[in-house]
Enzyme design. Structure first.
Site, short mmCIF file in Angstrom:
data_model
loop_
_atom_site.label_atom_id
_atom_site.label_comp_id
_atom_site.label_asym_id
_atom_site.label_seq_id
_atom_site.Cartn_x
_atom_site.Cartn_y
_atom_site.Cartn_z
N LYS A 13 0.83 -1.21 0.00
CA LYS A 13 0.00 0.00 0.00
C LYS A 13 0.87 1.26 0.00
O LYS A 13 0.66 2.17 -0.79
CB LYS A 13 -0.93 0.02 1.23
CG LYS A 13 -1.84 -1.19 1.33
CD LYS A 13 -2.76 -1.11 2.54
CE LYS A 13 -2.05 -1.11 3.88
NZ LYS A 13 -1.34 -2.37 4.20
N ARG A 88 -9.87 0.91 8.78
CA ARG A 88 -9.47 -0.46 9.08
C ARG A 88 -10.54 -1.21 9.85
O ARG A 88 -10.35 -2.39 10.15
CB ARG A 88 -8.21 -0.42 9.94
CG ARG A 88 -6.94 -0.78 9.20
CD ARG A 88 -5.83 -0.49 10.17
NE ARG A 88 -4.65 -1.25 9.97
CZ ARG A 88 -3.54 -0.77 9.41
NH1 ARG A 88 -3.52 0.41 8.87
NH2 ARG A 88 -2.47 -1.51 9.37
N ARG A 127 11.79 -5.43 4.98
CA ARG A 127 11.56 -4.00 4.70
C ARG A 127 12.52 -3.10 5.49
O ARG A 127 12.77 -3.29 6.66
CB ARG A 127 10.12 -3.64 5.06
CG ARG A 127 9.87 -2.14 5.01
CD ARG A 127 8.42 -1.76 5.09
NE ARG A 127 7.71 -2.36 6.19
CZ ARG A 127 6.38 -2.33 6.32
NH1 ARG A 127 5.65 -1.74 5.40
NH2 ARG A 127 5.81 -2.88 7.35
N ARG A 161 11.25 -0.84 10.99
CA ARG A 161 10.16 -0.63 11.93
C ARG A 161 10.18 -1.65 13.04
O ARG A 161 10.47 -2.82 12.82
CB ARG A 161 8.82 -0.71 11.18
CG ARG A 161 8.43 0.60 10.57
CD ARG A 161 7.27 0.51 9.63
NE ARG A 161 6.14 -0.23 10.12
CZ ARG A 161 4.99 -0.35 9.44
NH1 ARG A 161 4.87 0.24 8.26
NH2 ARG A 161 4.00 -1.04 9.93
N ARG A 172 -0.69 -9.07 13.17
CA ARG A 172 -1.26 -8.03 12.30
C ARG A 172 -2.10 -8.66 11.19
O ARG A 172 -3.13 -8.11 10.79
CB ARG A 172 -0.14 -7.17 11.70
CG ARG A 172 0.43 -6.17 12.72
CD ARG A 172 1.81 -5.67 12.37
NE ARG A 172 1.91 -4.94 11.13
CZ ARG A 172 3.06 -4.69 10.52
NH1 ARG A 172 4.21 -5.11 11.04
NH2 ARG A 172 3.08 -4.00 9.40
P1 AP5 Z 1 4.85 -1.61 1.85
O1 AP5 Z 1 4.50 -0.81 0.65
O2 AP5 Z 1 5.62 -0.95 2.93
O3 AP5 Z 1 3.54 -2.36 2.41
P2 AP5 Z 1 2.27 -1.81 3.18
O4 AP5 Z 1 1.07 -2.45 2.57
O5 AP5 Z 1 2.29 -0.31 3.22
O6 AP5 Z 1 2.53 -2.46 4.57
P3 AP5 Z 1 2.49 -1.91 6.07
O7 AP5 Z 1 3.19 -2.92 6.91
O8 AP5 Z 1 3.00 -0.50 6.15
O9 AP5 Z 1 0.98 -1.95 6.34
P4 AP5 Z 1 0.33 -2.00 7.69
O10 AP5 Z 1 -1.07 -1.81 7.23
O11 AP5 Z 1 0.57 -3.17 8.54
O12 AP5 Z 1 1.06 -0.84 8.50
P5 AP5 Z 1 0.60 0.62 8.92
O13 AP5 Z 1 1.78 1.47 8.92
O14 AP5 Z 1 -0.61 1.04 8.18
O15 AP5 Z 1 5.66 -2.92 1.34
C1 AP5 Z 1 6.17 -3.84 2.27
C2 AP5 Z 1 7.55 -4.33 1.79
O16 AP5 Z 1 7.37 -5.10 0.60
C3 AP5 Z 1 8.52 -3.20 1.41
O17 AP5 Z 1 9.83 -3.56 1.77
C4 AP5 Z 1 8.40 -3.08 -0.13
O18 AP5 Z 1 9.60 -2.64 -0.74
C5 AP5 Z 1 8.06 -4.52 -0.52
N1 AP5 Z 1 7.13 -4.58 -1.64
C6 AP5 Z 1 6.07 -3.77 -1.89
N2 AP5 Z 1 5.44 -4.17 -3.02
C7 AP5 Z 1 6.11 -5.27 -3.47
C8 AP5 Z 1 5.95 -6.15 -4.60
N3 AP5 Z 1 4.95 -5.97 -5.49
N4 AP5 Z 1 6.81 -7.18 -4.75
C9 AP5 Z 1 7.84 -7.36 -3.85
N5 AP5 Z 1 8.06 -6.57 -2.78
C10 AP5 Z 1 7.20 -5.54 -2.59
O19 AP5 Z 1 0.10 0.35 10.43
C11 AP5 Z 1 1.03 0.05 11.45
C12 AP5 Z 1 0.28 0.00 12.79
O20 AP5 Z 1 -0.32 1.29 13.06
C13 AP5 Z 1 -0.89 -0.98 12.84
O21 AP5 Z 1 -0.47 -2.29 13.19
C14 AP5 Z 1 -1.77 -0.34 13.93
O22 AP5 Z 1 -1.24 -0.60 15.22
C15 AP5 Z 1 -1.60 1.15 13.67
N6 AP5 Z 1 -2.62 1.67 12.75
C16 AP5 Z 1 -2.39 2.25 11.51
N7 AP5 Z 1 -3.55 2.61 10.96
C17 AP5 Z 1 -4.53 2.27 11.83
C18 AP5 Z 1 -5.95 2.37 11.77
N8 AP5 Z 1 -6.59 2.90 10.70
N9 AP5 Z 1 -6.66 1.92 12.83
C19 AP5 Z 1 -6.05 1.38 13.92
N10 AP5 Z 1 -4.70 1.24 14.02
C20 AP5 Z 1 -3.95 1.68 12.97
#
Ligand code: AP5
Length: 217
Positions: A13, A88, A127, A161, A172
């Site tokens: 994402k 979410r 990552r 991270r 997660r």
């Molecule tokens: P990346 O693009 O970083 O993936 P992502 O989908 O953004 O993954 P996240 O881990 O950031 O999502 P998340 O939803 O768990 O975390 P968030 O920060 O929102 O890609 C991942 C890796 O793969 C990278 O190294 C990239 O280079 C590689 N990659 C990408 N595409 C690829 C491909 N096609 N092929 C190969 N490799 C690839 O949330 C973190 C925490 O915050 C949550 O756990 C929660 O505690 C809190 N939080 C955030 N939002 C909320 C909410 N709305 N409500 C409640 N709690 C929340």
């Protein structure tokens, strides 16, 4: 044009949101980035959110909704936004619908990036990102062109991270399937969902998004 990117942790994402920003001039609004910044700055929100994030649990809806809406309000009048990681839960989605209606705005597309769970743990454990500009890399799939130097800004400092460890990632994923995946049905009911194959090289995933957005921008 306003978008939601929906998908499990590690689906890509954040990676695709940055690319959409560059290509279509939209603004990425990542709830995870907002919360991590609050934790880093030790704000009251950050202090409340930290333990949830460290465990891979969802931060309570009322906290997240306030933080995201504050940022959304700041982008009123811009070309459009990409919500990355929000909503979410069903309550967050309902709150977003109310906010959009109050601000005469709407979501044009909900893009679901689908990736099998077994790949996600590897993606997340590999990552890392640039400390200076936030550009995301991967030990297995996307290294900087010159080792140890950010392609985007030339910085030589990188970070990982705290919640990117295999145990937290598994939790997660469970949270995603229980609380967030049902939103696909919610937005399908609004006729807004396009599902794309995230189990493909980054450029091919971008190509699928371009095919969807190219005709509407
Ligand atoms: P990346 O693009 O970083 O993936 P992502 O989908 O953004 O993954 P996240 O881990 O950031 O999502 P998340 O939803 O768990 O975390 P968030 O920060 O929102 O890609 C991942 C890796 O793969 C990278 O190294 C990239 O280079 C590689 N990659 C990408 N595409 C690829 C491909 N096609 N092929 C190969 N490799 C690839 O949330 C973190 C925490 O915050 C949550 O756990 C929660 O505690 C809190 N939080 C955030 N939002 C909320 C909410 N709305 N409500 C409640 N709690 C929340």
């Amino acid at each position: 044009m306003n978008l939601i990117l929906l998908g499990p942790p590690g689906a890509g994402k954040g990676t695709q949101a940055k690319l959409i920003e560059d290509r279509f001039g939209l603004k990425q609004l990542s709830s995870g980035d907002m919360l991590r910044s609050a934790v880093e700055m030790q704000t009251p929100v950050g202090q409340k959110a930290k333990s949830y994030m460290d465990q891979g649990a969802l931060v309570p809806d009322d906290i997240v909704v306030d933080v995201v809406f504050e940022h959304l309000a700041g982008f009123k009048g811009a070309t459009g936004f990409i919500l990355d990681g929000f909503p979410r839960t069903a309550d967050q989605a309902a709150a977003l619908d109310r906010w959009l209606s109050e601000h005469q705005s709407l979501i044009d597309h909900v893009i679901v990036i689908a990736v099998p769970d077994d790949l996600l743990v590897k993606r997340i454990s590999g990552r890392f990102s640039c400390v200076n500009c936030g550009q995301v890399y991967n030990d297995y799939f996307k290294l900087p062109s010159v080792e140890g130097v950010c392609d985007n800004c030339g910085s030589k400092e990188f970070k990982r991270r705290k919640d990117d460890n295999p145990e937290t990632v598994k939790h997660r994923l469970t949270v995603y399937h229980g609380d967030t995946a049902p939103l696909i049905g919610y937005y399908a009911g609004q006729g807004k969902v396009t599902s794309i194959d995230g189990n493909a090289p980054i450029e091919q995933v971008t190509g699928q998004i371009d095919a969807l957005l190219g005709t509407t921008v």
